[in-house]
Design a protein around this motif. Structure first.
Motif, PDB file in Angstrom:
ATOM      1  N   UNK A 138       0.849  -1.183   0.000  1.00 48.54           N
ATOM      2  CA  UNK A 138       0.000   0.000   0.000  1.00 48.54           C
ATOM      3  C   UNK A 138       0.894   1.244   0.000  1.00 48.54           C
ATOM      4  N   UNK A 139       0.942   1.920  -1.156  1.00 53.40           N
ATOM      5  CA  UNK A 139       1.720   3.147  -1.290  1.00 53.40           C
ATOM      6  C   UNK A 139       0.798   4.323  -1.583  1.00 53.40           C
ATOM      7  N   UNK A 140      -0.432   4.207  -1.144  1.00 55.50           N
ATOM      8  CA  UNK A 140      -1.394   5.273  -1.410  1.00 55.50           C
ATOM      9  C   UNK A 140      -0.934   6.567  -0.752  1.00 55.50           C
ATOM     10  N   UNK A 141      -0.945   7.639  -1.533  1.00 53.78           N
ATOM     11  CA  UNK A 141      -0.544   8.936  -1.012  1.00 53.78           C
ATOM     12  C   UNK A 141       0.936   9.085  -0.736  1.00 53.78           C
ATOM     13  N   UNK A 142       1.742   8.110  -1.126  1.00 51.75           N
ATOM     14  CA  UNK A 142       3.184   8.178  -0.873  1.00 51.75           C
ATOM     15  C   UNK A 142       3.855   9.171  -1.816  1.00 51.75           C
ATOM     16  N   UNK A 143       4.919   9.805  -1.352  1.00 47.18           N
ATOM     17  CA  UNK A 143       5.694  10.735  -2.175  1.00 47.18           C
ATOM     18  C   UNK A 143       6.947  10.012  -2.661  1.00 47.18           C
ATOM     19  N   UNK A 144       6.962   9.681  -3.960  1.00 48.54           N
ATOM     20  CA  UNK A 144       8.076   8.983  -4.578  1.00 48.54           C
ATOM     21  C   UNK A 144       8.762   9.870  -5.604  1.00 48.54           C
ATOM     22  N   UNK A 145       8.733  11.167  -5.377  1.00 53.50           N
ATOM     23  CA  UNK A 145       9.345  12.115  -6.300  1.00 53.50           C
ATOM     24  C   UNK A 145      10.823  11.788  -6.516  1.00 53.50           C
ATOM     25  N   UNK A 146      11.201  11.577  -7.773  1.00 54.44           N
ATOM     26  CA  UNK A 146      12.602  11.316  -8.090  1.00 54.44           C
ATOM     27  C   UNK A 146      13.142   9.983  -7.608  1.00 54.44           C
ATOM     28  N   UNK A 147      12.271   9.101  -7.108  1.00 55.79           N
ATOM     29  CA  UNK A 147      12.733   7.794  -6.629  1.00 55.79           C
ATOM     30  C   UNK A 147      13.115   6.900  -7.801  1.00 55.79           C
ATOM     31  N   UNK A 148      14.055   5.997  -7.575  1.00 55.08           N
ATOM     32  CA  UNK A 148      14.484   5.054  -8.606  1.00 55.08           C
ATOM     33  C   UNK A 148      13.868   3.689  -8.319  1.00 55.08           C
ATOM     34  N   UNK A 149      12.875   3.322  -9.136  1.00 53.37           N
ATOM     35  CA  UNK A 149      12.162   2.054  -8.976  1.00 53.37           C
ATOM     36  C   UNK A 149      12.484   1.108 -10.131  1.00 53.37           C
ATOM     37  N   UNK A 150      13.660   1.257 -10.715  1.00 53.83           N
ATOM     38  CA  UNK A 150      14.057   0.409 -11.828  1.00 53.83           C
ATOM     39  C   UNK A 150      13.950  -1.074 -11.462  1.00 53.83           C
ATOM     40  N   UNK A 151      13.230  -1.805 -12.297  1.00 56.61           N
ATOM     41  CA  UNK A 151      13.039  -3.254 -12.147  1.00 56.61           C
ATOM     42  C   UNK A 151      12.381  -3.653 -10.827  1.00 56.61           C
ATOM     43  N   UNK A 152      11.767  -2.714 -10.156  1.00 58.66           N
ATOM     44  CA  UNK A 152      11.029  -3.055  -8.931  1.00 58.66           C
ATOM     45  C   UNK A 152       9.718  -3.749  -9.307  1.00 58.66           C
ATOM     46  N   UNK A 153       9.209  -4.562  -8.393  1.00 54.49           N
ATOM     47  CA  UNK A 153       7.947  -5.263  -8.606  1.00 54.49           C
ATOM     48  C   UNK A 153       6.874  -4.634  -7.728  1.00 54.49           C
ATOM     49  N   UNK A 154       5.826  -4.099  -8.395  1.00 59.28           N
ATOM     50  CA  UNK A 154       4.712  -3.501  -7.668  1.00 59.28           C
ATOM     51  C   UNK A 154       3.392  -4.103  -8.127  1.00 59.28           C
ATOM     52  N   UNK A 155       3.429  -5.364  -8.469  1.00 61.12           N
ATOM     53  CA  UNK A 155       2.208  -6.012  -8.954  1.00 61.12           C
ATOM     54  C   UNK A 155       1.122  -5.983  -7.870  1.00 61.12           C
ATOM     55  N   UNK A 156      -0.048  -5.482  -8.239  1.00 64.03           N
ATOM     56  CA  UNK A 156      -1.162  -5.437  -7.308  1.00 64.03           C
ATOM     57  C   UNK A 156      -1.023  -4.394  -6.221  1.00 64.03           C
ATOM     58  N   UNK A 157      -0.022  -3.526  -6.334  1.00 66.50           N
ATOM     59  CA  UNK A 157       0.182  -2.496  -5.306  1.00 66.50           C
ATOM     60  C   UNK A 157      -0.825  -1.365  -5.465  1.00 66.50           C
ATOM     61  N   UNK A 158      -1.124  -0.686  -4.367  1.00 68.65           N
ATOM     62  CA  UNK A 158      -1.977   0.500  -4.410  1.00 68.65           C
ATOM     63  C   UNK A 158      -1.093   1.737  -4.435  1.00 68.65           C
TER      64      UNK A 158
END
Length: 219
Positions: A142-162
């Motif tokens: 659950x990443x609802x409302x999260x601030x990921x500005x400029x974050x590096x999510x290369x090859x990350x898995x967020x299947x089914x994530x909010x």
């Protein structure tokens, strides 16, 4: 550095945390706790800035409001740990086990989470600007409302994530898995989505990298 040891001794009776007397002494004197057993420990509000907790078991610990700024928590076990409102800016959590972790409104700006497992974690409202989340597993998180500005999510898995209402401005989503993720009201302005998997993702009032709004999956 003695603050961690003092906090532990003040918050728990002798032997309650399950670690040996020698480890307790090391905590008091050095804040160095390599491979310690702190599972279930009451550490609410503990001063852990700069602590060395690599390979330490902190699973199920109460660490609400704790200060882990610039701490080394690599390869540690924090499964089910409650870090609501914790400060973890600049913390190193490489390859840490963080499944079902609670990081509600926690600050993890510029933190290192590469290779970490955060499956089913609650990171709602967390501040992750500039964080390194490469190859991390955030499936069903659950990443609802999260601030990921400029974050590096290369090859990350967020299947089914909010990611409802999440801010992903200028984030790197290179070959990131967003299959079945909910991106309702998310902002991806300026994000790199090279090779990103959006299969069955919910795109509704979603701001795409080019600034255009995608309503293709609105009810």
């Amino acid at each position: 550095m003695a603050l961690l040891g003092a906090a532990l001794l003040a918050l728990a009776p002798q032997g309650a945390l399950g670690f040996e007397a020698a480890e307790r002494t090391a905590l008091v004197e050095t804040l160095h706790c390599f491979g310690c057993n702190l599972a279930g420990a009451p550490l609410e509000g503990a001063a852990l800035a700069g602590a060395y907790l690599t390979y330490t078991d902190l699973s199920g610990a109460d660490m609400r409001g704790a200060d882990l700024t610039d701490a080394y928590v690599r390869f540690a076990n924090l499964e089910g740990t409650d870090l609501t409102d914790a400060r973890m800016d600049g913390a190193s959590l490489w390859d840490a086990r963080l499944s079902r972790i609670v990081l509600v409104n926690a600050s993890l700006e510029r933190s290192a989470l590469q290779g970490a497992t955060l499956r089913e974690g609650n990171l709602s409202g967390a501040r992750l600007a500039g964080a390194n989340i490469v190859n991390a597993n955030l499936r069903s998180a659950d990443l609802s409302g999260a601030d990921l500005t400029g974050a590096d999510l290369t090859r990350a898995t967020l299947r089914g994530a909010s990611l409802v209402g999440a801010v992903l401005v200028d984030a790197r989503l290179d070959h990131t898995g967003l299959r079945e993720a909910d991106l309702t009201d998310a902002d991806l302005s300026g994000a790199d989505i090279t090779g990103t998997n959006f299969t069955d993702a919910v795109l509704c009032r979603t701001i795409m990298p080019d600034g255009q709004r995608d309503d293709s999956a609105c009810p």
